[in-house]
Design a protein around this motif. Structure first.
Motif, PDB file in Angstrom:
ATOM      1  N   ALA A 151       0.865  -1.182   0.000  1.00  0.00           N
ATOM      2  CA  ALA A 151       0.000   0.000   0.000  1.00  0.00           C
ATOM      3  C   ALA A 151       0.902   1.233   0.000  1.00  0.00           C
ATOM      4  CB  ALA A 151      -0.891  -0.017   1.237  1.00  0.00           C
ATOM      5  N   LEU A 152       0.813   2.038  -1.044  1.00  0.00           N
ATOM      6  CA  LEU A 152       1.709   3.180  -1.202  1.00  0.00           C
ATOM      7  C   LEU A 152       0.918   4.478  -1.234  1.00  0.00           C
ATOM      8  CD1 LEU A 152       3.885   1.591  -4.022  1.00  0.00           C
ATOM      9  CD2 LEU A 152       4.487   1.776  -1.596  1.00  0.00           C
ATOM     10  N   ALA A 153       1.424   5.472  -0.562  1.00  0.00           N
ATOM     11  CA  ALA A 153       0.758   6.772  -0.553  1.00  0.00           C
ATOM     12  C   ALA A 153       0.795   7.381  -1.954  1.00  0.00           C
ATOM     13  CB  ALA A 153       1.441   7.702   0.443  1.00  0.00           C
ATOM     14  N   PRO A 154      -0.257   8.091  -2.352  1.00  0.00           N
ATOM     15  CA  PRO A 154      -0.269   8.723  -3.686  1.00  0.00           C
ATOM     16  C   PRO A 154       0.717   9.877  -3.751  1.00  0.00           C
ATOM     17  CG  PRO A 154      -2.184   9.411  -2.409  1.00  0.00           C
ATOM     18  CD  PRO A 154      -1.505   8.338  -1.604  1.00  0.00           C
ATOM     19  N   ARG A 222      -6.427  -2.204   5.845  1.00  0.00           N
ATOM     20  CA  ARG A 222      -5.946  -1.214   6.806  1.00  0.00           C
ATOM     21  C   ARG A 222      -4.729  -0.460   6.264  1.00  0.00           C
ATOM     22  NH1 ARG A 222      -7.103  -5.360  10.633  1.00  0.00           N
ATOM     23  NH2 ARG A 222      -4.905  -5.931  10.774  1.00  0.00           N
ATOM     24  N   ARG A 223      -3.825  -1.183   5.621  1.00  0.00           N
ATOM     25  CA  ARG A 223      -2.638  -0.529   5.070  1.00  0.00           C
ATOM     26  C   ARG A 223      -3.009   0.432   3.943  1.00  0.00           C
ATOM     27  NH1 ARG A 223       0.657  -6.176   5.112  1.00  0.00           N
ATOM     28  NH2 ARG A 223       1.672  -5.953   7.139  1.00  0.00           N
ATOM     29  N   HIS A 224      -3.987   0.033   3.125  1.00  0.00           N
ATOM     30  CA  HIS A 224      -4.420   0.904   2.033  1.00  0.00           C
ATOM     31  C   HIS A 224      -5.011   2.199   2.597  1.00  0.00           C
ATOM     32  CE1 HIS A 224      -6.157   2.191  -1.769  1.00  0.00           C
ATOM     33  NE2 HIS A 224      -7.308   2.360  -1.146  1.00  0.00           N
ATOM     34  N   HIS A 225      -5.872   2.078   3.588  1.00  0.00           N
ATOM     35  CA  HIS A 225      -6.474   3.273   4.183  1.00  0.00           C
ATOM     36  C   HIS A 225      -5.410   4.153   4.834  1.00  0.00           C
ATOM     37  CE1 HIS A 225     -10.359   1.981   3.120  1.00  0.00           C
ATOM     38  NE2 HIS A 225     -10.588   1.140   4.127  1.00  0.00           N
ATOM     39  N   ALA A 226      -4.441   3.529   5.495  1.00  0.00           N
ATOM     40  CA  ALA A 226      -3.372   4.291   6.146  1.00  0.00           C
ATOM     41  C   ALA A 226      -2.531   5.045   5.112  1.00  0.00           C
ATOM     42  CB  ALA A 226      -2.485   3.371   6.967  1.00  0.00           C
ATOM     43  N   ALA A 227      -2.245   4.393   3.982  1.00  0.00           N
ATOM     44  CA  ALA A 227      -1.460   5.038   2.930  1.00  0.00           C
ATOM     45  C   ALA A 227      -2.222   6.205   2.316  1.00  0.00           C
ATOM     46  CB  ALA A 227      -1.094   4.020   1.848  1.00  0.00           C
TER      47      ALA A 227
END
Length: 255
Positions: A151-154, A222-227
């Motif tokens: 999961a990577l931040a945009p 959860r990781r996607h939402h956090a990113a």
């Protein structure tokens, strides 16, 4: 093929990604070629020439070629490089005493809005590496055949005040790409191994696999939402006027 800014961006990303993933690319020759091609584009390509010079500077310093590294840094700054946060990484700190380095740093100009993004970009590089290590540990022993990408931040989409920000965005994108490539490769290897357990010797445990799949899906969500929550947001009213970079040594590289 006609050289354009977009084609050089792709070329630079491919070169750096190949270097990070040990693909055998001649990154030094490739960066020199980008300098030449970007310089030929005039003002539109100046920031890409700066990007290549900055990368050549990093490579030279890492190999102990300080004089060469400082010459490339000088050229990068002349072409618009202004990531003063990057010049506070631990490997660069010994250069702070060199008057040539101090002179190059003193010529850089940045806005507070861009400085905020520089901090965010470098912090995200560290987070991406840390998250990739955590994901690797979490996926050990999983018996399901699903594949969990990182999961990577945009990347930020604001229009920067200085083109130097675009250079560091490329660096983050390359690091994210290298980590994602490595993670997906490992995940496919694990998934294929679990499939083989089922087909070859029947030792695969479907009940445990279903549990692992649900657990992994929860983690991935959860990781996607956090990113996504880490996406860069520009502060309201932040200054956009050019000013000298903060005094050398006053910045702390994001932990």
């Amino acid at each position: 093929m006609v050289t354009t800014v977009n084609s050089l961006i792709s070329r630079l990303q491919d070169l750096l990604l190949g270097h990070l993933t040990n693909s055998g690319v001649d990154v030094v020759a490739g960066l020199h070629d980008i300098v030449a091609r970007a310089s030929a584009l005039g003002p539109d390509g100046a920031w890409l020439a700066a990007a290549a010079h900055a990368d050549l500077s990093d490579l030279a310093v890492a190999q102990g070629q300080v004089d060469l590294g400082l010459r490339h840094l000088d050229a990068a700054v002349d072409a618009g490089y202004n990531d003063c946060v990057a010049l506070h990484v631990p490997t660069v700190l010994p250069l702070h005493r060199d008057p040539r380095f101090r002179a190059a740093y003193g010529r850089m100009r940045v806005t507070q809005a861009d400085l905020d993004e520089f901090f965010w970009l470098h912090r995200e590089m560290r987070i991406a590496v840390s998250d990739a290590r955590t994901a690797t540990v979490d996926n050990i022993g999983r018996l399901d055949t699903g594949v969990s990408p990182l999961a990577l931040a945009p990347l930020p989409t604001r229009v920067p005040n200085t083109p130097g920000v675009l250079i560091t965005r490329i660096h983050l994108a390359v690091i994210q790409g290298a980590l994602q490539r490595s993670a997906v490769k490992a995940e496919f290897r694990r998934s294929s191994g679990n499939t083989a357990l089922d087909l070859i010797d029947g030792t695969w445990d479907p009940t445990r696999a279903r549990y692992d799949a649900r657990h992994a899906d929860d983690h991935d969500t959860r990781r996607h939402h956090a990113a996504q929550a880490r996406a860069f947001v520009e502060r309201p009213g932040v200054a956009t006027d050019l000013a000298p970079c903060p005094p050398l040594g006053s910045l702390h590289y994001p932990a």
